[in-house]
Scaffold this active site. Structure first.
Site, mmCIF file in Angstrom:
data_model
loop_
_atom_site.group_PDB
_atom_site.id
_atom_site.type_symbol
_atom_site.label_atom_id
_atom_site.label_comp_id
_atom_site.label_asym_id
_atom_site.label_seq_id
_atom_site.Cartn_x
_atom_site.Cartn_y
_atom_site.Cartn_z
ATOM 1 N N ASN A 98 0.878 -1.176 0.000
ATOM 2 C CA ASN A 98 0.000 0.000 0.000
ATOM 3 C C ASN A 98 0.910 1.220 0.000
ATOM 4 O O ASN A 98 1.933 1.231 0.674
ATOM 5 C CB ASN A 98 -0.875 0.042 1.273
ATOM 6 N N GLY A 99 0.506 2.263 -0.736
ATOM 7 C CA GLY A 99 1.283 3.496 -0.715
ATOM 8 C C GLY A 99 1.832 3.803 -2.105
ATOM 9 O O GLY A 99 1.437 3.202 -3.095
ATOM 10 N N GLU A 484 -29.078 19.749 -1.193
ATOM 11 C CA GLU A 484 -28.499 18.501 -0.664
ATOM 12 C C GLU A 484 -28.628 18.470 0.855
ATOM 13 O O GLU A 484 -28.958 17.440 1.445
ATOM 14 C CB GLU A 484 -27.041 18.364 -1.107
ATOM 15 N N LYS A 488 -30.566 15.576 3.068
ATOM 16 C CA LYS A 488 -29.965 14.880 4.214
ATOM 17 C C LYS A 488 -30.876 14.974 5.431
ATOM 18 O O LYS A 488 -31.158 14.001 6.110
ATOM 19 C CB LYS A 488 -28.598 15.492 4.537
ATOM 20 N N GLU A 491 -34.308 13.039 5.023
ATOM 21 C CA GLU A 491 -34.287 11.579 4.860
ATOM 22 C C GLU A 491 -33.849 10.853 6.130
ATOM 23 O O GLU A 491 -34.148 9.668 6.286
ATOM 24 C CB GLU A 491 -33.412 11.163 3.686
ATOM 25 N N LYS A 606 -30.591 1.607 0.458
ATOM 26 C CA LYS A 606 -29.311 2.213 0.046
ATOM 27 C C LYS A 606 -29.217 2.293 -1.482
ATOM 28 O O LYS A 606 -28.694 3.229 -2.034
ATOM 29 C CB LYS A 606 -28.128 1.399 0.585
HETATM 30 C C1 AGP Z 1 -29.012 10.139 -0.736
HETATM 31 O O1 AGP Z 1 -28.648 10.384 0.621
HETATM 32 C C2 AGP Z 1 -29.961 8.977 -0.875
HETATM 33 N N1 AGP Z 1 -29.461 7.829 -0.261
HETATM 34 C C3 AGP Z 1 -30.441 8.792 -2.302
HETATM 35 O O2 AGP Z 1 -31.003 10.015 -2.732
HETATM 36 C C4 AGP Z 1 -29.370 8.367 -3.340
HETATM 37 O O3 AGP Z 1 -28.477 9.439 -3.555
HETATM 38 C C5 AGP Z 1 -30.093 8.023 -4.655
HETATM 39 O O4 AGP Z 1 -30.950 6.934 -4.420
HETATM 40 C C6 AGP Z 1 -29.127 7.691 -5.792
HETATM 41 O O5 AGP Z 1 -28.398 6.544 -5.467
HETATM 42 P P1 AGP Z 1 -27.090 6.209 -6.326
HETATM 43 O O6 AGP Z 1 -26.150 7.350 -6.136
HETATM 44 O O7 AGP Z 1 -26.580 4.931 -5.756
HETATM 45 O O8 AGP Z 1 -27.504 6.079 -7.759
#
Ligand code: AGP
Length: 611
Positions: A98-99, A484, A488, A491, A606
């Protein structure tokens, strides 16, 4: 950063080394490899892409032996490929690294004059040749030979090294990149991070710069690089494996917020060499970019907000018209695809259904496609690699649903793309390009400065904990940052948070303002500062409770509004990446203080892999 695992003991090494790499996947990588020793033979197996590819290689050709090393690599010198993957072997020596070896070119030329030939584009392979050379000259003392070789090396390294002549020894060396020694009964480990071996031991030596660990199955000796023995106290790590993956933070989100300086470093690391910006785009068909006449950036959620920033970068630096669209809108609005049209998808996961579908539509209508993505070999990169390719953010896996380090590394990536486009078109001269790259190098330090204010931001969150609604507003880049920040907050804290361009308030949204409405006003001392202060007065005169995000040296606003979120002065282009951090931290503490599930908010996933 890449991952290192080493093992020496009384058990077969292969599965332990692979399991260790699996536990380091959160660091991100684009290739992996393993080397073991058995009966005088080195078993070297490597594969590009995910660990599963390496496992497939091993199914038919296992790596035998009870001593070995393994590695996951993010490409810095040389593209992601089998020959560039670690371990690198020369003669009896195999190593993982690593590095970055800063004087690798000088060493390579010296070795080539001695007849050495190289198979890869990496600085790490040069190290294997150099160490092998010194081991030939000092065959009886493996550790001494390595120390002698390292006196020739300038740069940063964490190393794990094997020698078929000394199969009962595993050596680790640390210089500026993390390396720990796992201490167990009848076996010992090396690792670049605790989680790799935490399931086998909680006892560790943490190596300091200039230290070497000489491991056998039953003994560990630590020396400096002159060979002088050092005594160290072992530490006992009481983290659970899950806590280890959170590195001691309460939530992944807070860990990932604090990882952002390193994530930016990793995204830049090894990709830039003075103004040779093209080097940052290894494996990407950038020759097609020079013909592009129109660009559409698409994404969802946070990635859409990153695309909004990317538009401003590309239009300002490359003078190419850019539109930005929600991927879910783009795919159904029968978009106009013209000649030499690039559709670039921004996505952390690389699996978002709307973004993937929109890119497929664009490709079906002969648009060029490209991706900015954080997950290797995911669906969107696989699609875009059929066209121009993928620029990977090296943020490491982002576990928390709320996207943070992916956003800041997306901004860095889109900025690099804008710089490349500007250089290709001649709208950016070499001097200006160099100046902007130097500014970019200052971003990790600027982010660290913002993170120092966490405690005061937590106090702001306490003051506004009971809010049912919040309004965020700014101008220019800060309008996007406001959006943004609102995303945050909504959500993860479930507060109804909205954002508007500050200049837009008087066209309707100001009707929302009363003395129960906290308004976060983003006001940085730039060309829009005075206009933003006028907008602040508009909402204040209607009773709004004000939270300002302002410069640390803005004594006027700080004296008027004690609940100030502070950022250092920074180059204008870096403002979005710097200004978003206080809003990420504010959202985190609002949610945490409300006792909510910060990492897994209700109703959210996610990666939104369905429409
Ligand atoms: C952002 O905090 C959310 N988790 C959500 O808006 C996310 O950015 C969106 O679903 C897009 O996901 P992606 O970047 O994996 O495509």
């Amino acid at each position: 950063m890449c991952g290192i695992v080493g093992y020496i003991g009384n058990r077969p090494a292969e599965s332990l080394l692979l399991d260790g790499l699996k536990r380091l996947e959160y660091r991100g990588y684009d290739s992996a490899g393993i080397a073991t020793l058995h009966e005088g033979q080195t078993y070297l197996r490597r594969a590009p892409g995910r660990l599963d590819n390496l496992k497939k290689r091993l199914q038919n050709n296992p790596a035998l032996g009870n001593v070995g090393i393994s590695h996951t690599r993010w490409a810095s010198h040389g593209s992601p490929s089998e020959q560039n993957a670690h371990p690198h072997q020369f003669g009896n020596i195999a190593l993982v690294h690593n590095g970055i070896i800063e004087n690798h070119e000088e060493l390579k030329q010296e070795l080539q004059q001695l007849g050495h030939q190289f198979q890869s584009d990496t600085d790490s392979e040069i190290l294997a040749h150099l160490i092998a050379r010194y081991c030939e000259q000092t065959p009886d003392n493996f550790a001494k030979a390595i120390r002698q070789a390292l006196t020739r090396v300038e740069g940063a390294y964490a190393l794990a090294i094997l020698d078929t002549k000394h199969p009962d020894i595993l050596i680790g060396v640390k210089q500026a990149c993390p390396l720990v020694v796992g201490i167990a009964e009848g076996e010992n480990f090396l690792a670049s991070d605790f989680p790799a071996v935490l399931s086998h031991t909680r006892q560790f030596y943490i190596l300091d710069d200039g230290e070497m660990a000489i491991l056998t199955a039953s003994h560990i000796q630590i020396t400096d690089l002159e060979g002088k023995r050092k005594t160290k106290e072992p530490i006992t790590l009481n983290w659970s494996p899950a806590a280890a993956e959170k590195a001691g933070y309460k939530h992944f989100m807070l860990k990932e917020i604090f990882e952002q300086p390193q994530a930016v470093i990793d995204t830049l690391c090894g990709r830039l060499d003075h103004d040779k910006i093209e080097q940052a785009f290894l494996g990407i068909q950038i020759e097609h970019l020079s013909n592009i006449e129109r660009i559409t950036l698409i994404g969802c959620g946070t990635s859409y907000h990153a695309a909004l920033v990317g538009k401003r970068y590309i239009e300002a630096l490359a003078k190419i018209p850019v539109e930005v669209d929600f991927a879910s809108e783009f795919r159904y609005r029968n978009p106009l695809i013209q000649n030499n049209h690039l559709v670039l998808g921004v996505s952390q996961s690389g699996e978002t259904a709307d973004t993937l579908a929109a890119l497929k539509l664009a490709q079906s209508q002969n648009a060029y496609t490209m991706a900015v993505c954080n997950v290797l070999d995911s669906a969107i990169p696989r699609l875009c690699n059929q066209s121009i390719g993928t620029f990977y953010t090296h943020a490491g896996p982002e576990i928390s649903v709320a996207s943070t380090k992916a956003f800041t590394t997306q901004l860095v990536s889109l900025y690099l793309i804008a710089l490349l486009l500007g250089k290709q078109r001649g709208t950016l001269n070499s001097k200006d390009l160099q100046r902007r790259l130097e500014n970019l190098y200052s971003l990790p330090m600027l982010l660290e400065k913002v993170l120092e204010h966490e405690a005061s931001i937590q106090q702001v969150a306490k003051n506004w904990l009971k809010s049912e609604h919040m309004l965020f507003m700014g101008r220019g880049f800060l309008d996007i940052v406001a959006r943004e920040g609102a995303l945050k907050t909504k959500e993860i804290s479930y507060i109804h948070a909205e954002a508007y361009a500050a200049g837009e308030m008087k066209h309707g949204p100001i009707a929302l303002i009363d003395d129960k409405m906290p308004v976060v006003v983003l006001a940085i001392k730039d060309y829009l500062y005075e206009k933003t202060l006028s907008n602040l007065e508009e909402v204040k005169s209607r009773g709004a409770q004000i939270i300002v995000l302002c410069n640390e040296d803005d004594q006027k606003l700080r004296s008027l509004y004690p609940d100030a979120l502070l950022i250092p002065s920074c180059p204008p282009d870096l403002l979005p990446a710097v200004a978003i951090l206080p809003l990420q931290i504010l959202a985190y503490h609002l949610a945490n203080l409300r006792g909510l599930d910060v990492d897994q908010p209700r109703n959210l996933a996610k990666s939104v892999t369905i429409e």
